[in-house]
Design a protein around this motif. Structure first.
Motif, mmCIF file in Angstrom:
data_model
loop_
_atom_site.group_PDB
_atom_site.id
_atom_site.type_symbol
_atom_site.label_atom_id
_atom_site.label_comp_id
_atom_site.label_asym_id
_atom_site.label_seq_id
_atom_site.Cartn_x
_atom_site.Cartn_y
_atom_site.Cartn_z
ATOM 1 N N PHE A 657 -6.334 18.253 21.103
ATOM 2 C CA PHE A 657 -5.490 19.074 20.247
ATOM 3 C C PHE A 657 -4.045 18.874 20.637
ATOM 4 C CE2 PHE A 657 -6.152 21.602 23.989
ATOM 5 C CZ PHE A 657 -4.931 22.214 24.197
ATOM 6 N N PHE A 659 -0.210 21.211 19.764
ATOM 7 C CA PHE A 659 0.570 22.233 19.079
ATOM 8 C C PHE A 659 1.922 21.637 18.710
ATOM 9 C CE2 PHE A 659 -2.625 24.803 20.955
ATOM 10 C CZ PHE A 659 -2.691 25.977 20.223
ATOM 11 N N GLU A 766 -0.648 20.288 24.548
ATOM 12 C CA GLU A 766 -1.671 19.353 24.099
ATOM 13 C C GLU A 766 -2.663 19.153 25.230
ATOM 14 O OE1 GLU A 766 -0.257 15.458 23.398
ATOM 15 O OE2 GLU A 766 1.187 15.496 25.033
ATOM 16 N N VAL A 795 -1.524 23.164 14.496
ATOM 17 C CA VAL A 795 -2.367 22.598 15.552
ATOM 18 C C VAL A 795 -3.130 21.437 14.949
ATOM 19 C CG1 VAL A 795 -4.084 23.039 17.325
ATOM 20 C CG2 VAL A 795 -2.623 24.908 16.541
#
Length: 1638
Positions: A657, A659, A766, A795
């Motif tokens: 992921f 942000f 991340e 995200v």
């Protein structure tokens, strides 16, 4: 003499003279040298200067002589010294010459005497007509004459030299008289010079004394200066030391605080690392368990599939045969059947897909409802149109149509993640493909399918995240579950409460909550097997206040197979069923029989049956945010606020992921990540990595529910080291892969965004999010400009299946003119009645001056003060206000709600009121208020009676009730009190209790009452009351503490001390007298003492009881010998015996089993029974002695494994007045309990550095009984068990004792073993015992040597040690016996040795015996047989004599020829030592008669040539007369007194023989008896006969006749005839003489 010297040849003079003639030549040159200066001096002096007088000496003293005079005086002095030296040498030479002259005269006298004696001998020899002697003596006479002539010549030369030397001596004396004046003048000059030197030395001494005085004054001045300077430096140094100590105390205080914080951080980090490691271990254990379970299941399904395949093949073959038998086409029939099966499988798969889709849609609906409700709460909901169907109704309608098959569905597939390759289908799926729920093997799983057509608006909009149902229930989600999971129970409860239940009020209380409680609330099925049935019971309890009904509405469709229900009821009870380990499950039935109306508190049961049917694999991604909008609210410009947002993954897959701001664009580089992962892992490694991540997430989810018991059982069931990885993968790769997986989750990061906004993300922007996990991301709000701020974040995920999530951040920046940067003033921890100050800084952004008023809440106005109370803050500046905090003891009551009495935390609001501003500025005062009390427990101490030679210690507890550390110290302590540790000073931590030792040692006998003051750093005093009674004992010890060195086991360390009686007078005015407190003084006199040793102490005190007279002292020795406890040794010995008995019994049972295998089970039971019992009955009854082998072996084993021990003992010594000898019988003395001395002993015991390894470690070597004179050797093995090489020394054994160490060594390396050889050779019958100490630097080892010397006491029946065998006929034998008796207590080994048969050394082979005189002959071996056989033999040769028994020996004499000198020596050897020597003698004759006696005329040695008896010449020689010499000495003691006659004897014998002979007797006769009688001889008998084996004595006596001439011996002869088997004739020669007695 001169004529004799002239007769000597010239060579003799030239040989003897040179040494003496050279000496005068050497003396002439010094004489000549000595005369020349004397002549010159005489010429210069003139006639009047021969004897210089005093006037010349005075003139010389008055004026200084000229240079030539000084030179002449020096030359005269040299001449005098040279003359004195020559005179000394001449005197010595004359003395030596006179000595030589005297020696020469003595030699001449000696030679003259020798000449006279030689001349007399020559005359005597000429008369004796001994020409040889005459010639020898004449030669000696000539030699003496030549020597005499040489001596005369030498004497004349020495005399001449002596006269010459005396003349030279006279000349020297004359010359010395001439120089007498010069000598006197030289002496006067020497005296004058000495006086001058003395005067000069005195002057020099005076000057040196003055200089020394000046130096001493300068030294004193420097000393005073240095003393003054030293005082100044001391004061400066003391000040510096005080400053340094003060700084050090502050530094220590700050350092302690810093170290405390550091330790706390380290402890937290350590705790986190341990927790992290524990989680990793649990994850790996869970992975191992899951792998094991999957393998077992896989094996079952493989066997099941194989059996089903075989059965299907058999059925197919049977059907084929049946079709062929009916005449049909078997191939067509098989194809039709296969198509039918595929169609059924597709239908079954379609039904399963419909069920899954329905469940997915329902979950999405519930989620949307929850989100919609949350949005309704945030903003008002617009009015809904009347008659418009709701979203829920539309969704349920679509689900109904879909289940009926009205709409065609095309199940599309999600795009697969490029980064990780999908795993291959498992063999389990392939095995059950014929009956599997999956219709198409090539398609993805059910988790990858979704609805095809968007019929319901809002669910399939762009950007909406498709909801994926996890395998487990929502309660398994981490961090307490999502918000939706929390809202569903609340919404359900509201519906039930509003629509079904009614308001219940009982006893004035209204019921709120769930009507029924379920126990348990959660049914958790885990670690189950497919196909098995599991049942659980649930208890429902009525929690309301009234009678209530309940019914079962059923189970949700995905969980239900069948359910039963009864009549409808107004109440619905829900409970959860959970299953784990990635299995699909079905709840087959829920059995519930409604009990009807249930009263309050009653319960009923529900049976839940769970039967898992199919297993599955794989996972989904379910990502969500806990918030869509983050509202920071209002914050002033310049402030900083922080919030967090949680990203949750409820699915079984993990992804990466990031942000970002919504305006940013970022593409996750999937190829690069894939390259990184592929470079680290192969395909198999990736699958293994996925399994580790999934199991790790599951373990995290299960961590909150699993109990410690389950974790412990998992650890016990399978260790981390025993994890079985997949086939082809080593076990070590589990930990490596685990570490790599954790590292990869944080390794891939993206560069941060450089755009600066008022909202910023935290450090974590991340990373990797694992399955069933959550990540919190902090968001910081820092307003820059006043106003509302709005920012949108997103995200993004690497997995393309996951849509991008968005959330909004809103905040309002408020511009306040006056603000306080520190909204909280933290004063940390404060004490009561102490003043604490701090400054509060107030800022303003206003452009005008403002009036400020500072207010304190009314509760704290007596404790807190803000100064000044009113002030003006200038434009755009700051203002500082002083905060004073003085907490009183009444603060807890005054503060009220602002003070927490439990935590002691004060939180008080402070207000700053600004003019023209409605909202005041507030800040909070934080403080933790604590007390400063220190408590001493107990408050009073009674030391009791204390000796002035001892110190009494007691413990006092100092407790700090404060939350702050405090420094304390005991001040003003008396000299007789000491407090430890740190002399009563230190720092006590918060809420800590310190144990302090108060040590009291009185200085004199009196009663003590005093107080100890403990002062804290804030000058608070705490008192401790003490009392004691001082005792002065009448005796004292020289040492009250003995510290023994480290002593090895069974070694001894000795220390000495004295008991002293110094009490001589009772006058208390001159000195302190012994007494108890203020009582009467002890009497003067003998005082007794006794050391009271506790039992079982390794201490020995000698003497332990004694009496000491006044002014005397008694020596006491204290010995420390550490030993192992006998109980421990017995226990070790019993264990060894038990093991040995078990081994023996097991060996017997093994042999029995080999013979009879049927008894194997019985023997096994017998061994178990034996093992269950602690000790066998016979071992339990056995009492091991200290000398037994088992006891010694156990002691050696424990000694080697001994780890060391330190003991401290205190031995009391009681004292009583009086002498121990004066007490009556066993009556004890009256010892006073107060007059007691204490001796402290420090006793460290260590393992020995050297141990005995032989004989089971026994240190006692018993040699047993050893015969005296013999030697016994024992070997003792010692080993160095220490870690260093040791130098070895030994104690000295008794040099005259029987024990000897034969092979000592000086160094024993570490771990090496040496064998000592010890010998025991007693010299007498004794019981010997000695101790050999093997001494090293680290201790000593004592070996006890014992042995008994037993004397070999034997008695021989032969008296005189001579065994005479008598006469024997040649070639015949005769035997004789003797006895040997053993009188000792030992069996004796004996052996017989004949010297003739023993090897002889070189000393035993001297010159032939016939060349030596009779007195010099020491040989005992005489004539031997010619045949080589031994003449003498003895039986038995060797054997053993038992104690007290006799042994018979037989000696046989067997000569083979005639001789009178057969002899030998028999040595009786007992235990390798000669105890008896028996001389054997015998004679042999060819005929039966013999004569013995008289003087020997031949040697006892025969010729080596053997003359045969048959030689006729030898016969003729045998018939000749054989001489016998008889010598008679008549001893005449006195001429007037007649003497007894001289007597001799001859013995005639007849030999007993076995040969036949015509004559049985031997006749003898002696002729010329009348002639012999005329000469004075008397012979009786002169004739007779002798029987065989008998002897007859012929006595011969002689008295000198009247005409006998004493100067001429009498010699007569007679003939003795013997007639036996032959006739023998002997000529007996009688020689008689008179001997004068002395």
């Amino acid at each position: 003499m001169e004529e004799d010297a002239s007769l000597l040849p010239e060579e003799t003079l030239s040989d003897g003279a040179p040494l003496v003639e050279d000496e005068p030549d050497e003396l002439e040159e010094p004489e000549f040298v000595g005369e020349s200066p004397s002549m010159e001096a005489a010429g210069r002096a003139g006639p009047g200067s021969s004897s210089p007088g005093k006037g010349q000496g005075a003139g010389r003293r008055r004026r200084r002589p000229a240079a030539p005079d000084r030179v002449r005086a020096a030359q005269w002095r040299q001449d005098l010294s040279r003359l004195d030296k020559l005179q000394e040498e001449k005197v010595l030479f004359i003395q030596r010459t006179r000595g030589e002259l005297r020696a020469s005269r003595q030699r001449m006298d000696l030679v003259a005497k020798q000449q006279e004696s030689v001349a007399a001998e020559v005359a005597a020899e000429r008369e004796a007509n001994n020409m040889a002697a005459v010639g020898r003596l004449e030669a000696a006479s000539r030699r003496l004459r030549l020597e005499l002539e040489k001596e005369r010549d030498l004497q004349s030369r020495v005399t001449a030299v002596l006269q010459e030397s005396e003349r030279a001596m006279w000349h020297m004396e004359i010359r010395e008289g001439q120089l007498e004046g010069v000598r006197k003048s030289a002496q006067e000059e020497a005296v004058a010079a000495e006086r001058f030197l003395q005067k000069r030395a005195a002057e020099q001494l005076r000057k040196e004394a003055e200089a020394a005085g000046k130096v001493e004054r300068n030294r004193l001045l420097r000393v005073r200066k240095s003393t003054h300077l030293q005082k100044e430096l001391g004061l400066r140094h003391q000040k510096l030391m005080e400053d340094a100590q003060r700084s050090r105390r502050q530094a220590v205080r700050f350092l302690k605080a810093s170290l405390g914080r550091v330790r706390e951080r380290e402890w937290k980090a350590e705790l986190e690392s341990r927790q992290h490691m524990q989680r990793r271990m649990d994850a790996v254990l869970a992975l191992k368990n899951s792998i094991t379970a999957n393998r077992e299941t896989l094996r079952k399904f493989q066997a099941w599939g194989q059996a089903r395949a075989e059965l299907a093949e058999q059925r197919a073959q049977a059907e084929k045969e049946a079709v062929l038998a009916q005449g049909g086409d078997a191939f067509r029939h098989l194809c039709h059947q296969r198509r039918q099966q595929e169609l059924e499988a597709q239908n079954h798969a379609f039904e399963e897909q419909q069920k899954l889709r329905k469940h997915e849609i329902v979950s999405r609906i519930l989620k949307e409802e929850a989100e919609e409700e949350s949005r309704k709460k945030q903003r008002p909901v617009p009015p809904r149109a009347v008659g418009r169907p709701s979203l829920r109704d539309k969704t349920w309608g679509y689900v109904a149509d879909l289940c009926e098959g009205s709409s065609a569905v095309e199940p599309p597939c999600y795009l697969q993640d490029n980064s990780l390759t999908a795993p291959r289908p498992s063999p389990l799926v392939q095995a059950i493909s014929s009956e599997s729920v999956q219709g198409d093997q090539g398609s993805s799983g059910w988790e990858a399918e979704t609805l095809a057509m968007p019929e319901i608006p809002g669910l399939w909009t762009e950007g909406y995240e498709p909801y994926q149902v996890p395998k487990e229930d929502a309660d398994w989600k981490p961090v307490g579950g999502t918000k939706m999971d929390k809202d569903i129970p609340e919404r359900t409860a509201q519906r039930l409460r509003s629509g079904v239940t009614h308001r219940q009020v009982a006893s004035g209380r209204e019921f709120k909550g769930h009507p029924f409680n379920s126990k348990p609330k959660l049914i958790h099925f885990k670690d189950f097997d497919v196909g098995k049935v599991y049942k659980k019971k649930v208890t429902l309890i009525n929690a309301t206040y009234t009678v209530t009904r309940c019914k079962l509405l059923g189970v949700e469709e995905p969980l239900r197979t069948s359910s039963t229900s009864t009549s409808p009821a107004p109440l619905r009870v829900a409970f959860l069923v959970r299953a784990v380990l990635l299995f699909l499950f079905l709840v087959s039935a829920v059995s519930f029989d409604p009990p009807g109306p249930m009263s309050a508190g009653m319960s009923c049961e529900v049976l839940v049956t769970f039967k898992p049917m199919v297993s599955g694999k794989g996972g989904i991604l379910n990502l969500s945010l806990d918030k869509e909008v983050i509202d920071f609210g209002s914050h002033g410009v310049g402030e900083t606020a922080s919030r967090t947002i949680t990203l949750t993954n409820a699915g079984g897959l993990g992804t990466r992921f990031k942000f970002l701001l919504a305006s940013e664009s970022c593409e996750v580089d999937g190829s690069q990540s894939a390259m990184k992962i592929s470079s680290l892992f192969t395909y198999d490694d990736k699958t293994f990595y996925d399994k580790i991540i999934s199991s790790f997430s599951e373990q995290q989810m299960e961590g909150n529910e699993s109990s410690p018991t389950d974790v412990a059982s998992q650890k016990e069931s399978g260790k981390l080291d025993n994890v079985e990885p997949e086939e082809g993968r080593p076990a070590e790769s589990v930990g490596v892969a685990m570490t790599t997986a954790v590292a990869m989750t944080t390794a891939m990061t993206l560069p941060p965004n450089e755009e600066h906004t008022e909202f910023s993300l935290g450090e974590i922007t991340e990373g990797e999010i694992g399955p069933f996990s959550s990540i919190k991301v902090p968001i910081t709000f820092t307003p820059m400009v006043p106003g509302m701020v709005h920012t949108r974040f997103k995200v993004t995920f690497r997995n393309q299946q996951c849509p991008t999530l968005y959330f909004n951040v809103v905040g309002v920046a408020v511009d306040v003119p006056v603000w306080v940067p520190k909204a909280s003033v933290d004063l940390k921890i404060c004490m009561y009645d102490r003043l604490y100050q701090d400054s509060v800084l107030v800022h303003t952004r206003s452009k005008a001056a403002l009036r400020l008023k500072f207010e304190v809440c009314k509760e704290l106005r007596g404790h807190v003060e803000l100064l000044p109370e009113t002030g003006y803050i200038q434009a755009l500046s700051s203002y500082s206000v002083q905060l004073k905090f003085l907490p009183r003891q009444s603060l807890p009551e005054d503060a009220g709600k602002y003070f927490d009495k439990e935590t002691r935390v004060l939180e008080a609001p402070m207000t700053i009121r600004v003019a023209d501003q409605i909202k005041p500025v507030e800040f909070t005062l934080h403080a933790i208020v604590t007390t400063s009390d220190l408590e001493l427990s107990p408050s009073g101490v009674d030391f009791g009676y204390c000796s002035i030679y001892e110190a009494v210690r007691t413990q006092v507890s100092l407790c700090n009730h404060s939350l702050l550390p405090q420094e304390f110290g005991f001040i003003g302590l008396p000299k007789f009190v000491d407090i430890q540790p740190n002399d009563g000073f230190g720092t006590i931590l918060p809420l800590e209790a310190l144990q302090l030792d108060v040590i009291f040692q009185p200085t004199k006998a009196k009663e003590y009452n005093f107080e100890l003051v403990c002062k804290s750093e804030i000058n608070r005093c705490f008192k401790l009351t003490c009392r004691a009674v001082g005792v002065h004992p009448p005796l004292e010890l020289s040492h009250y503490q003995i510290r023994f060195a480290a002593t090895s086991l069974y070694d001894t360390s000795v220390a000495t001390l004295y008991v002293v009686n110094s009490h001589l007078s009772t006058n208390s005015l001159t000195h302190a007298v012994p007494r108890v407190g203020s009582g009467d003084a002890s009497p003067v006199g003998p005082t007794s003492f006794e050391f009271l040793l506790p039992p079982d102490l390794p201490i020995t005190i000698s003497p332990s009881v004694g009496t000491v007279l006044p002014g005397k002292r008694c020596l006491v020795q204290v010995a420390f010998r550490p030993e192992l406890p006998s109980k421990l040794i017995h226990q070790e010995a019993f264990q060894a015996l038990t093991k040995e008995a078990e081994v023996k019994s097991s060996g017997k049972d093994t042999a029995t089993q080999r013979k009879d295998p049927r008894r194997q089970s019985l023997s096994t039971l017998r061994l178990q029974n034996q093992a269950s019992t602690s000790q066998p009955p016979d071992l339990q009854k056995q009492d091991l002695k200290s000398s037994s082998q088992e006891h010694q072996a156990a002691r050696a084993t424990l000694t080697r494994s001994f780890q060391g021990k330190f003991d401290k003992f205190v031995v009391p010594c009681v004292i009583a007045s009086g002498d121990t000898k004066d007490r009556k019988g066993t009556e004890p003395l009256s010892f006073s309990p107060h007059n007691t001395l204490y001796l402290e002993l420090w006793c460290p015991a260590v393992a020995p550095s050297i141990v005995v390894t032989s004989d089971r470690g026994r240190t006692v070597s018993n040699f047993g009984d050893v015969a005296v004179g013999h030697r016994s050797i024992k070997k003792v093995s010692i080993q160095n068990i220490s870690a260093e090489d040791l130098d070895v020394k030994y104690s000295v054994l008794n040099p005259n004792g029987p024990f000897v160490l034969m092979n000592p060594i000086s160094k024993l390396p570490s771990g090496e073993t040496h064998v000592l050889e010890l010998s025991f050779s007693p010299n007498e019958s004794i019981l010997a015992q000695e101790t050999l100490d093997i001494i090293t630097r680290r201790g000593s080892l004592s070996l006890t040597l014992t042995g008994t010397g037993v004397a070999s006491m034997t008695t021989c029946s032969i008296e005189g040690d001579v065994l005479n065998m008598g006469y024997v006929i040649a070639r015949e034998s005769v035997s004789s016996g003797f006895k040997l008796q053993n009188n000792s207590a030992l069996p004796i080994k004996f052996s017989m040795q004949l010297d003739s048969l023993s090897p002889r050394s070189e000393k035993q082979h001297p010159l032939p015996r016939f060349l030596a005189s009779r007195t010099q002959r020491t040989e005992v071996v005489g004539t031997q047989n010619h045949s080589g056989q031994s003449v003498f033999s003895v039986v038995p040769i060797e054997g053993i004599m038992d104690p007290g028994r006799e042994q018979d020996f037989t000696v046989t004499f067997s000569p083979d020829h005639e001789s009178r000198y057969f002899s030998d020596r028999l040595q009786i050897v007992l235990e390798k030592k000669i105890s008896h020597q028996i001389f054997l003698k015998g004679a042999a004759r060819e005929h039966m008669m013999f004569v013995e006696g008289g003087d020997p005329l031949d040697v006892p040695v025969e010729s080596l040539t053997v003359i045969p008896t048959s030689d006729p010449e030898r016969r003729e020689e045998a018939e000749e007369l054989k001489p016998i010499l008889v010598t008679l000495d008549y001893v005449q003691l006195d001429a007037d007194t007649p003497a007894p006659p001289a007597t001799r004897e001859l013995r005639v014998g007849c030999i007993r023989t076995t040969q036949l002979s015509p004559k049985k007797t031997v006749e003898f006769s002696l002729d010329s008896i009348a002639s012999l009688q005329h000469k004075g001889f008397t012979i009786e008998p002169s004739k007779g006969y002798v029987e065989r084996g008998q002897t007859k004595t012929i006595s011969i006596s002689w008295v000198p006749p009247i005409d006998f001439d004493p100067d001429h011996p009498l010699m007569v002869s007679a003939v003795l005839q013997l007639r036996g088997d032959v006739k023998e004739t002997y000529k007996v020669v009688f020689v008689a003489q008179v001997v004068t007695g002395t």
